[in-house]
Design an enzyme around this catalytic site. Structure first.
Site, PDB file in Angstrom:
ATOM      1  N   ASN A   1     -10.393  12.006   8.568  1.00 14.49           N
ATOM      2  CA  ASN A   1     -11.677  11.828   9.270  1.00 14.49           C
ATOM      3  C   ASN A   1     -12.214  13.162   9.767  1.00 14.49           C
ATOM      4  O   ASN A   1     -13.386  13.479   9.642  1.00 14.49           O
ATOM      5  CB  ASN A   1     -11.507  10.832  10.422  1.00 14.49           C
TER       6      ASN A   1
ATOM      7  N   GLY B   1       0.861  -1.195   0.000  1.00 13.45           N
ATOM      8  CA  GLY B   1       0.000   0.000   0.000  1.00 13.45           C
ATOM      9  C   GLY B   1       0.888   1.233   0.000  1.00 13.45           C
ATOM     10  O   GLY B   1       1.555   1.518   0.996  1.00 13.45           O
ATOM     11  N   ALA B   2       0.920   1.937  -1.136  1.00  9.19           N
ATOM     12  CA  ALA B   2       1.811   3.101  -1.264  1.00  9.19           C
ATOM     13  C   ALA B   2       1.037   4.399  -1.172  1.00  9.19           C
ATOM     14  O   ALA B   2       1.329   5.370  -1.867  1.00  9.19           O
ATOM     15  CB  ALA B   2       2.586   3.018  -2.575  1.00  9.19           C
ATOM     16  N   GLY B   3       0.019   4.429  -0.288  1.00  9.87           N
ATOM     17  CA  GLY B   3      -0.683   5.677   0.005  1.00  9.87           C
ATOM     18  C   GLY B   3       0.130   6.461   1.023  1.00  9.87           C
ATOM     19  O   GLY B   3       1.333   6.224   1.219  1.00  9.87           O
TER      20      GLY B   3
ATOM     21  N   LYS C   1     -11.211   6.253  17.577  1.00 13.43           N
ATOM     22  CA  LYS C   1     -10.856   7.682  17.578  1.00 13.43           C
ATOM     23  C   LYS C   1     -11.224   8.323  16.249  1.00 13.43           C
ATOM     24  O   LYS C   1     -11.495   9.514  16.176  1.00 13.43           O
ATOM     25  CB  LYS C   1      -9.383   7.887  17.940  1.00 13.43           C
TER      26      LYS C   1
END
Ligand SMILES: NC(=O)C1=CN([C@@H]2O[C@H](COP(=O)(O)OP(=O)(O)OC[C@H]3O[C@@H](n4cnc5c(N)ncnc54)[C@H](O)[C@@H]3O)[C@@H](O)[C@H]2O)C=CC1
Ligand SMILES: O=C(CO)COP(=O)(O)O
Length: 375
Positions: A263, A15-17, A198
């Protein structure tokens, strides 16, 4: 083992986010030989050749030793540790492709902060279902870890958790460098749920920010939100002190305070009057909280846990609650005064659990019983 004696490990990050790339940098700067899996070959080329990921981490220079590839086989070849940083809802389908390349004995680490829709499973539970590995080889990492700040090498801590302390320590050793320190614990449930929950409170904070309310409202929601997080996690078997550590309170503070949080950003758009559909189309990165609201509320209902703030977030997402009406005082149908439960009274329930956990933490600090390796 001293930090100087760190063995060089071959590790894979999938995952290269923003977080996968940042964690790959953490590991490479900690001395590991890291290969990063990017779905798009052009991004893999940019990372390997130019040492940049301009889509997700603009302006950040990546370590010279970091390589990336769009071939899972190449990335996972010989990897002793495999870190996963993709959207939670896509984990299960990706594991089908990952499993054939997993080296026997490899440790698998979830960096993700969501629960699976439909099953309500934590990411480590999905890993355990889909991969033929012992639970002792599964770990999770969580904490106040806004990717861009860490990519800029701002000093940060996290917690690595596994049912096996030895596994947690092996991962924490790899995931520690001059600007990033990993502590360890064995409370996988609390560590994972801290990261998931959270996000939901950060959406609530974003909503009240978007509406234009100030610090009192936000502090009230953060404080009551921590009670909800602790109630929920303890009802699922977590240790209450984990929720007052880095993976709970620590991450809650970072995420609720920062405009870098996706978020929080999604919540702010909702508070400004955008619909859920508009917010989804505006978000270019993963905001896990939006997908976790429904499964978390289902899990809460099944265990009889009251989560009034999360329920209000769900109503705002559904368009059935005006964002201006999200507030801790709406958490009860009655105007009768209630005990705050978390500090002031001794009522049963996990509000009491939080109170006891805070008291224990203060006692430990007073008596100097916290070792450097515990969170
Ligand atoms: N960004 C942050 O500051 C932090 C994020 N996390 C968690 O890390 C996880 C990943 O988030 P980010 O890297 O921030 O998200 P992101 O949106 O920046 O990147 C997501 C990555 O997953 C890939 N992806 C998207 N759909 C996919 C699919 N169906 N299959 C495989 N790959 C897919 C994208 O191409 C991209 O490389 C989330 O669970 C998030 O909660 C945890 C700590 C910090
Ligand atoms: O988990 C995070 C910080 O610890 C990142 O938060 P967001 O996913 O809201 O950006």
């Amino acid at each position: 083992m001293s930090r100087n004696a760190k063995p060089v490990r071959r590790v894979a990050v999938l995952g290269a986010g923003s977080w996968g790339t940042t964690f790959a940098k953490i590991l490479a700067d900690g001395g590991s030989e890291v290969t990063l899996w990017a779905r798009r070959p052009e991004l893999a080329r940019e990372i390997t050749e130019v040492k940049r990921n301009s889509d997700y981490l603009p302006g950040i220079n990546l370590p010279k030793t970091l390589r990336a590839s769009s071939s899972l086989a190449e990335v996972m070849d010989g990897a002793e540790q495999v870190y996963l940083s993709i959207p939670s809802q896509s984990l299960r389908e990706n594991l089908l492709a990952i499993e054939p390349h997993l080296r026997p004995g490899a440790i698998v680490v979830s960096l993700m902060k969501g629960v699976e829709k439909g099953t309500g499973l934590r990411m480590s539970e999905v890993l355990a279902q889909e991969l033929p590995i012992a639970p002792e080889l599964i770990a999770v990492a969580s904490g106040p870890n806004l990717a861009l700040e860490i990519a800029k090498e701002q000093p940060t801590a996290a917690v690595v958790s596994s049912v096996s302390l030895e596994t947690a320590q092996a991962v924490a050793l790899a995931a520690t460098n001059r600007y990033f320190r990993s502590f360890v614990n064995t409370d996988v449930i609390g560590t994972e749920f801290g990261g998931v929950l959270k996000n939901l409170i950060a959406v609530a904070i974003g909503i009240v920010d978007g509406v234009g309310y100030g610090e009192n409202t936000k502090a009230s929601i953060i404080t009551r939100g921590l009670v909800e997080m602790t109630d929920f996690a303890v009802a699922h078997g977590a240790q209450p002190e984990t929720l007052s550590g880095l993976a709970g309170l620590g991450d809650l503070i970072a995420t609720c305070q920062s405009p870098l949080s996706r978020n929080n950003t999604a919540g702010r758009l909702l508070g400004q009057g955008y619909s859920f559909g508009d917010v989804i189309s505006k978000m270019q990165q993963t905001a896990e909280g939006l997908a976790s609201v429904a499964p978390v509320l289902e899990l809460a209902r099944a265990r009889g846990v009251d989560m009034p703030i999360v329920a209000q977030v769900s109503q705002v997402l559904a368009g059935t609650l005006n964002p201006r009406d999200i507030a801790p005082h709406l958490t009860t149908d009655s105007d009768e005064p209630q005990g705050e439960r978390n500090i002031d009274d001794g009522q049963a329930g996990s509000g009491g659990a939080l109170r006891r956990s805070l008291k224990r933490a203060f006692d430990q600090l007073r008596h100097g019983r916290r070792g450097p390796s515990g969170d």
